[in-house]
Scaffold this active site. Structure first.
Site, PDB file in Angstrom:
ATOM      1  N   PRO A   1      30.248 -14.609 -26.491  1.00 45.19           N
ATOM      2  CG  PRO A   1      32.011 -14.416 -25.001  1.00 45.19           C
ATOM      3  CD  PRO A   1      30.810 -13.681 -25.507  1.00 45.19           C
ATOM      4  CD  GLU A   2      27.500 -20.060 -30.018  1.00 44.89           C
ATOM      5  OE1 GLU A   2      26.905 -21.094 -29.643  1.00 44.89           O
ATOM      6  OE2 GLU A   2      27.396 -19.602 -31.168  1.00 44.89           O
TER       7      GLU A   2
ATOM      8  CE  LYS B   1      24.929 -17.765 -25.290  1.00 50.25           C
ATOM      9  NZ  LYS B   1      24.418 -16.968 -26.414  1.00 50.25           N
TER      10      LYS B   1
ATOM     11  NE  ARG C   1      22.225 -12.938 -33.154  1.00 51.40           N
ATOM     12  CZ  ARG C   1      22.846 -13.631 -32.177  1.00 51.40           C
ATOM     13  NH1 ARG C   1      22.307 -13.701 -30.959  1.00 51.40           N
ATOM     14  NH2 ARG C   1      23.988 -14.240 -32.411  1.00 51.40           N
TER      15      ARG C   1
END
Length: 285
Positions: free
Chosen positions: A2-3, A52, A275
């Site tokens: 989750p951001e 986060k 990424r």
């Protein structure tokens, strides 16, 4: 993972559901048994999101969690306990949209369900429960220990106390690509891969440009773009970065090979620090 906007939504949900109540804390899985015993019966004072990381205050102690790739909070309760079914992972996502299983079905007769899966922590009241599964981090901290964690993090654009100058100064000190720096939680807290791709595109910044070669003005624009779109994410529970009227949700994210919505140049997919990186070779300089 989750951001940051999802963690701020999570903090708000917990504050609405639990603040001011004494909480039964348990560890059905057993891996957090010692921590549960310390927190059990304490008053829930409120939640705080930083990037986060989620910090849940129980009197003078803090439950610190980081969901990581697989963590999730799941809620259940009676008609007075209104919360999203789940926030976090695992569940299918399109981008970073919160595709929840639906709101809790109100009921006047409710009993806590048996734990499903490996529940690390259960927070329970007479009206509902919140179960944590699969977190990357889960521990009890004192106030000084909490400060030690947050002091290592970069400013969070969603926090009222965030100082954008800290981000700008740090980015200008580093030769690493700005695309890496936006994902480095020690430089700026909260953005993930989607916000990274979209904010750099909107700001017109090439992700491979070294941080020390991005002007102060462009870094300030980048911060403003991140702050604006992450706040929208908190309000709506989803990430949509395109202008009103666009059929697409994103300008570049997951659009490799498709025409740029601005200049029609095909979007490029590369790898940066293991990424996926999306960019427009014409719009981003």
């Amino acid at each position: 993972m989750p951001e940051g906007h999802s963690i701020h939504r999570l903090a708000a949900a917990f504050d609405e559901l639990l603040a001011g109540q004494r909480i039964d804390v348990s560890s059905p899985q057993g891996r957090f048994a010692d921590g549960a015993r310390v927190l059990n019966g304490r008053r829930y004072e409120g939640s705080e999101a930083y990037g986060k990381h989620l910090f849940q205050h129980f009197d003078d102690l803090v439950l610190h969690t980081h969901l990581g790739l697989y963590g999730s909070w799941t809620f259940d309760g009676d008609a007075s306990f209104v919360a999203p079914h789940a926030i976090g992972a695992p569940r299918r996502r399109i981008g970073e949209s919160e595709e929840l299983a639906g709101e809790i079905t109100p009921t006047d007769v409710w009993a806590p369900p048996e734990p499903r899966g490996q529940v690390r922590v259960r927070l329970a009241t007479n009206h509902g429960i919140a179960d944590l599964t699969g977190p990357n981090q889960c521990r009890v901290l004192s106030a000084p220990e909490t400060l030690a964690v947050t002091s290592r993090l970069g400013p969070d654009p969603l926090r009222a106390d965030a100082d954008p100058e800290r981000f700008i100064t740090r980015a200008r000190q580093l030769r690493r690509p700005i695309g890496e720096l936006v994902m480095d939680q020690a430089v700026i807290s909260g953005p993930g891969n989607i916000y990274r791709a979209e904010a750099l595109f909107i700001a017109g910044i090439h992700p491979w440009r070294p941080g020390n070669r991005v002007s102060i003005a462009r870094l300030r624009t980048l911060w403003d773009v991140l702050a604006e779109h992450m706040k929208n994410g908190v309000e709506t529970g989803s990430i949509v970065t395109t202008s009103e009227g666009e059929q697409e949700r994103f300008y570049v994210y997951q659009r490799a090979g498709l025409p740029c919505l601005v200049c029609t140049t095909p979007i490029v997919l590369e790898e940066m620090a293991a990424r996926k990186l999306y960019r427009c070779p014409r719009c981003q300089r």
